[in-house]
Design a protein around this motif. Structure first.
Motif, mmCIF file in Angstrom:
data_model
loop_
_atom_site.group_PDB
_atom_site.id
_atom_site.type_symbol
_atom_site.label_atom_id
_atom_site.label_comp_id
_atom_site.label_asym_id
_atom_site.label_seq_id
_atom_site.Cartn_x
_atom_site.Cartn_y
_atom_site.Cartn_z
ATOM 1 N N PHE A 114 -16.716 -15.520 -17.162
ATOM 2 C CA PHE A 114 -15.686 -15.597 -16.123
ATOM 3 C C PHE A 114 -14.580 -14.591 -16.404
ATOM 4 C CE2 PHE A 114 -11.341 -17.226 -15.609
ATOM 5 C CZ PHE A 114 -11.219 -17.134 -14.233
ATOM 6 N N ARG A 115 -14.140 -14.510 -17.656
ATOM 7 C CA ARG A 115 -13.038 -13.596 -17.966
ATOM 8 C C ARG A 115 -13.442 -12.139 -17.788
ATOM 9 N NH1 ARG A 115 -8.405 -15.607 -19.914
ATOM 10 N NH2 ARG A 115 -8.373 -17.863 -20.297
ATOM 11 N N ARG A 116 -14.694 -11.812 -18.025
ATOM 12 C CA ARG A 116 -15.152 -10.442 -17.739
ATOM 13 C C ARG A 116 -15.086 -10.177 -16.233
ATOM 14 N NH1 ARG A 116 -18.817 -11.695 -21.980
ATOM 15 N NH2 ARG A 116 -20.419 -12.365 -20.496
ATOM 16 N N ARG A 117 -15.490 -11.167 -15.449
ATOM 17 C CA ARG A 117 -15.411 -10.992 -13.996
ATOM 18 C C ARG A 117 -13.954 -10.903 -13.536
ATOM 19 N NH1 ARG A 117 -19.873 -14.606 -14.384
ATOM 20 N NH2 ARG A 117 -18.522 -16.424 -14.013
ATOM 21 N N TRP A 118 -13.078 -11.673 -14.184
ATOM 22 C CA TRP A 118 -11.664 -11.590 -13.825
ATOM 23 C C TRP A 118 -11.104 -10.203 -14.137
ATOM 24 C CZ3 TRP A 118 -8.644 -14.515 -10.856
ATOM 25 C CH2 TRP A 118 -7.283 -14.238 -10.845
ATOM 26 N N ASP A 119 -11.548 -9.590 -15.206
ATOM 27 C CA ASP A 119 -11.143 -8.213 -15.495
ATOM 28 C C ASP A 119 -11.517 -7.293 -14.335
ATOM 29 O OD1 ASP A 119 -10.115 -8.900 -17.981
ATOM 30 O OD2 ASP A 119 -11.900 -8.277 -19.094
ATOM 31 N N SER A 120 -12.710 -7.516 -13.763
ATOM 32 C CA SER A 120 -13.126 -6.709 -12.612
ATOM 33 C C SER A 120 -12.253 -7.006 -11.399
ATOM 34 C CB SER A 120 -14.592 -7.003 -12.274
ATOM 35 O OG SER A 120 -15.448 -6.529 -13.289
ATOM 36 N N TYR A 121 -11.919 -8.268 -11.188
ATOM 37 C CA TYR A 121 -11.039 -8.633 -10.069
ATOM 38 C C TYR A 121 -9.685 -7.945 -10.227
ATOM 39 C CZ TYR A 121 -8.361 -11.628 -6.861
ATOM 40 O OH TYR A 121 -7.560 -12.102 -5.842
ATOM 41 N N ARG A 122 -9.167 -7.928 -11.446
ATOM 42 C CA ARG A 122 -7.885 -7.266 -11.704
ATOM 43 C C ARG A 122 -8.005 -5.763 -11.419
ATOM 44 N NH1 ARG A 122 -7.534 -8.301 -16.880
ATOM 45 N NH2 ARG A 122 -6.446 -10.311 -16.653
ATOM 46 N N ALA A 123 -9.108 -5.143 -11.866
ATOM 47 C CA ALA A 123 -9.308 -3.714 -11.640
ATOM 48 C C ALA A 123 -9.486 -3.399 -10.159
ATOM 49 C CB ALA A 123 -10.530 -3.238 -12.429
ATOM 50 N N TYR A 124 -10.187 -4.254 -9.444
ATOM 51 C CA TYR A 124 -10.386 -4.092 -7.993
ATOM 52 C C TYR A 124 -9.036 -4.141 -7.279
ATOM 53 C CZ TYR A 124 -11.465 -6.016 -3.322
ATOM 54 O OH TYR A 124 -11.514 -6.287 -1.975
ATOM 55 N N ASN A 125 -8.202 -5.120 -7.624
ATOM 56 C CA ASN A 125 -6.869 -5.198 -7.036
ATOM 57 C C ASN A 125 -6.037 -3.981 -7.414
ATOM 58 O OD1 ASN A 125 -5.710 -8.217 -5.904
ATOM 59 N ND2 ASN A 125 -7.765 -8.155 -6.758
ATOM 60 N N ARG A 126 -6.183 -3.536 -8.674
ATOM 61 C CA ARG A 126 -5.413 -2.384 -9.136
ATOM 62 C C ARG A 126 -5.760 -1.126 -8.335
ATOM 63 N NH1 ARG A 126 -0.808 -1.645 -12.342
ATOM 64 N NH2 ARG A 126 -0.725 0.561 -12.890
ATOM 65 N N ALA A 127 -7.019 -0.968 -7.972
ATOM 66 C CA ALA A 127 -7.421 0.197 -7.169
ATOM 67 C C ALA A 127 -6.689 0.197 -5.830
ATOM 68 C CB ALA A 127 -8.932 0.191 -6.963
ATOM 69 N N PHE A 128 -6.543 -0.975 -5.224
ATOM 70 C CA PHE A 128 -5.804 -1.070 -3.965
ATOM 71 C C PHE A 128 -4.325 -0.761 -4.193
ATOM 72 C CE2 PHE A 128 -9.536 -3.087 -2.260
ATOM 73 C CZ PHE A 128 -9.426 -2.944 -0.870
ATOM 74 N N ALA A 129 -3.743 -1.352 -5.238
ATOM 75 C CA ALA A 129 -2.318 -1.145 -5.490
ATOM 76 C C ALA A 129 -2.014 0.334 -5.692
ATOM 77 C CB ALA A 129 -1.877 -1.965 -6.703
ATOM 78 N N GLU A 130 -2.854 1.027 -6.446
ATOM 79 C CA GLU A 130 -2.614 2.444 -6.702
ATOM 80 C C GLU A 130 -2.767 3.277 -5.431
ATOM 81 O OE1 GLU A 130 -5.310 3.267 -9.874
ATOM 82 O OE2 GLU A 130 -3.971 2.456 -11.431
ATOM 83 N N ALA A 131 -3.763 2.935 -4.604
ATOM 84 C CA ALA A 131 -3.947 3.680 -3.357
ATOM 85 C C ALA A 131 -2.770 3.470 -2.413
ATOM 86 C CB ALA A 131 -5.249 3.237 -2.689
ATOM 87 N N LEU A 132 -2.267 2.245 -2.348
ATOM 88 C CA LEU A 132 -1.121 1.949 -1.489
ATOM 89 C C LEU A 132 0.127 2.652 -2.007
ATOM 90 C CD1 LEU A 132 -1.845 -1.853 -1.039
ATOM 91 C CD2 LEU A 132 -1.909 -0.154 0.795
ATOM 92 N N ALA A 133 0.334 2.621 -3.317
ATOM 93 C CA ALA A 133 1.509 3.272 -3.902
ATOM 94 C C ALA A 133 1.506 4.768 -3.627
ATOM 95 C CB ALA A 133 1.549 3.008 -5.409
ATOM 96 N N GLU A 134 0.327 5.355 -3.683
ATOM 97 C CA GLU A 134 0.192 6.796 -3.465
ATOM 98 C C GLU A 134 0.456 7.181 -2.020
ATOM 99 O OE1 GLU A 134 -3.589 9.779 -3.189
ATOM 100 O OE2 GLU A 134 -3.501 8.492 -4.966
ATOM 101 N N ALA A 135 0.086 6.313 -1.077
ATOM 102 C CA ALA A 135 0.114 6.678 0.340
ATOM 103 C C ALA A 135 1.377 6.243 1.071
ATOM 104 C CB ALA A 135 -1.099 6.078 1.047
ATOM 105 N N ALA A 136 2.201 5.396 0.452
ATOM 106 C CA ALA A 136 3.324 4.794 1.159
ATOM 107 C C ALA A 136 4.561 5.681 1.145
ATOM 108 C CB ALA A 136 3.660 3.429 0.553
ATOM 109 N N ASP A 137 5.211 5.788 2.310
ATOM 110 C CA ASP A 137 6.520 6.422 2.392
ATOM 111 C C ASP A 137 7.552 5.605 1.617
ATOM 112 O OD1 ASP A 137 5.957 8.635 3.964
ATOM 113 O OD2 ASP A 137 6.247 7.552 5.849
ATOM 114 N N GLU A 138 8.677 6.203 1.340
ATOM 115 C CA GLU A 138 9.794 5.477 0.726
ATOM 116 C C GLU A 138 10.178 4.292 1.616
ATOM 117 O OE1 GLU A 138 12.734 4.812 -2.225
ATOM 118 O OE2 GLU A 138 11.095 6.279 -2.180
ATOM 119 N N GLY A 139 10.210 3.088 1.037
ATOM 120 C CA GLY A 139 10.607 1.891 1.775
ATOM 121 C C GLY A 139 9.601 1.414 2.805
ATOM 122 N N ALA A 140 8.372 1.864 2.711
ATOM 123 C CA ALA A 140 7.355 1.477 3.699
ATOM 124 C C ALA A 140 7.075 -0.020 3.648
ATOM 125 C CB ALA A 140 6.063 2.256 3.440
ATOM 126 N N ALA A 141 6.504 -0.521 4.745
ATOM 127 C CA ALA A 141 6.074 -1.916 4.840
ATOM 128 C C ALA A 141 4.579 -1.992 4.543
ATOM 129 C CB ALA A 141 6.358 -2.465 6.230
#
Length: 465
Positions: A114-141
């Motif tokens: 389970f904890r190995r799978r949770w590591d993947s869940y964390r990495a999957y979420n991290r990929a989204f967070a990084e893509a959003l951070a890269e693409a967002a304007d200052e103060g974006a919603a």
């Protein structure tokens, strides 16, 4: 760069790879897609970007070729990481927790795998967070969708504290006692991920209250808002769809098959939470205890296979088909088949069944909203009586004009079906009008824009209120 961003596991379109190597594009449907698509409208206040995962080989090939549509970015996440995150955690842990589905003597088991799978869940979420951070304007919603991406708000807040972030959960939220089954550190990480948002949204007050009552949330300090936005349906659009030529064709075929009998209609994926088996058992008890309905009613049950890569779902789907067959063998006659089951994902047929419904049966054991309960009254030709589980999110809005039931009580559900079938036409028509009005109170576009407007304030630093 984008001023308004949406993040969800499934995006507004998908790609399929043809034999000749060309890519075909298919646009998704449903209330969520139409609601979130408001991000591209003029009212959404600026340039929009929808970040989603590449789900199949066609999607992955489109990413590799650089094929995309304006306003959509697909993430080609490692297939093994995606499988662990999506099936191993989102659908096999978080979904089961929030819907209270575990067979407690056997599940869950939180071990090293389970904890190995949770590591993947964390990495999957991290990929989204990084893509959003890269693409967002200052103060974006940024509007993050559902339990697949529960860690994104906290991860994104750490990367971009200037952003205005909302998270919306489309499922129920687990009760504190149920959620406490998670290992303490994972439970805390899940909550901290959610509390990275300025606003945390749910379909109903019941799910919002459950989130607030969770001890790690209650202990947190800060100013995350917990809000309720009950997604409705677009009545005009749904009625137009329900009168297209292909729907008229299926309606004629169903009417020829059903004859002048009354209809009990349900439309579900064969999802464990939808409670299809107890619904069939209630119909069987109706025919047993009220034999006057034999030969006079047909149960139109659309049960589309779901998540067949999970064994528990495959066995449930088989059990639904087997029980329907037993009811037909027990009660059927030469000119009457009591249950007509469709396992094809055929939206036109579903709309035709909606229009024919004398009774709508919606009896989930637990459901974030359940738009079927809202859709059927909107398009039913002659008006319908709604038999509704008190555990559906739609219960809060529709209970005054529905026949409400405990989803575990087969006898109560059978009696509600009898009452619904026996309801006088004027009463049924009046109830249907009020149900349709409630169902269309917050259509998808307005639902989305309400959340966007709620992000007008400054970013917070966590905690819930």
């Amino acid at each position: 760069m984008a001023s308004v961003l949406v993040a969800s596991n499934r995006g507004p379109l998908s790609y399929t790879l043809r034999d000749d190597g060309a890519l075909d594009t298919r646009r998704g449907g449903g209330g969520l897609v139409s609601g979130l698509s408001a991000v591209f409208s003029e009212d959404a206040a600026g340039d929009g970007l929808w970040v989603c995962a590449a789900l199949g080989e066609g999607d992955r090939e489109a990413v590799r070729r650089g094929v995309s549509e304006p306003g959509v970015r697909m993430l080609d996440i490692d297939p093994d990481v995606y499988a662990d995150a999506y099936n191993g955690i989102a659908n096999s842990v978080l979904w089961f927790l929030h819907h209270h589905l575990y067979d407690i003597p056997r599940e869950p088991v939180f071990d090293a795998a389970f904890r190995r799978r949770w590591d993947s869940y964390r990495a999957y979420n991290r990929a989204f967070a990084e893509a959003l951070a890269e693409a967002a304007d200052e103060g974006a919603a940024v509007l993050v969708q559902d339990y697949h991406l529960a860690l994104v708000p906290g991860q994104l807040r750490a990367l971009r504290p200037d952003l205005r972030i909302a998270h919306f959960t489309h499922t129920p939220w687990a009760s504190p006692a149920y959620l406490a089954m998670l290992p303490d550190d994972i439970h805390q990480e899940l909550v901290e991920g959610m509390l990275g948002a300025d606003e945390i949204g749910f379909h109903t007050g019941a799910w919002a209250d459950a989130f607030r009552a969770d001890p790690p949330v209650a202990r947190a300090a800060g100013g995350s808002r917990v809000a309720v936005h009950p997604l409705g349906v677009d009545g005009d659009e749904l009625r137009a769809l329900a009168h297209r030529p292909e729907v008229e064709e299926r309606l004629a075929a169903l009417r020829a098959e059903v004859g002048d009998r009354k209809t009990i209609v349900r439309v579900d994926r064969t999802e464990l939470s939808k409670n299809i088996l107890r619904g069939l058992l209630a119909y069987r008890e109706l025919l047993t205890e009220h034999p006057e309905w034999r030969g006079r009613v047909v149960h139109l049950a659309s049960a589309y296979p779901s998540r067949q890569d999970l064994e528990s779902y495959r066995s449930y789907t088989a059990a639904v088909s087997a029980l329907a067959e037993r009811i037909n063998e027990e009660f059927g006659t030469a000119d009457w088949q009591p249950v007509l089951v469709s396992v094809q994902d055929d939206f036109a047929r579903s709309l035709a069944a909606y229009r024919m419904a004398d009774v709508a049966l919606v009896n989930p054991v637990r459901d974030g909203m359940n738009l079927v309960a809202k859709e059927i009254p909107v398009v039913s030709d002659e008006g319908c009586a709604l038999v509704l589980s008190r555990e559906a999110g739609a219960y809060e809005e529709l209970r005054a004009d529905a026949l409400t039931v405990n989803p575990f009580d087969v006898t109560e559900t059978a009696e509600a079906l009898h009452e619904a079938l026996s309801m006088p036409a004027p009463d049924r028509a009046d109830r249907t009008k009020r149900l349709a009005a409630a169902a269309t109170a917050l259509p998808p576009r307005r639902w989305f824009l309400d959340q966007l407007e709620a992000l007008g304030g400054a970013p917070s630093q966590g905690g819930a209120s």
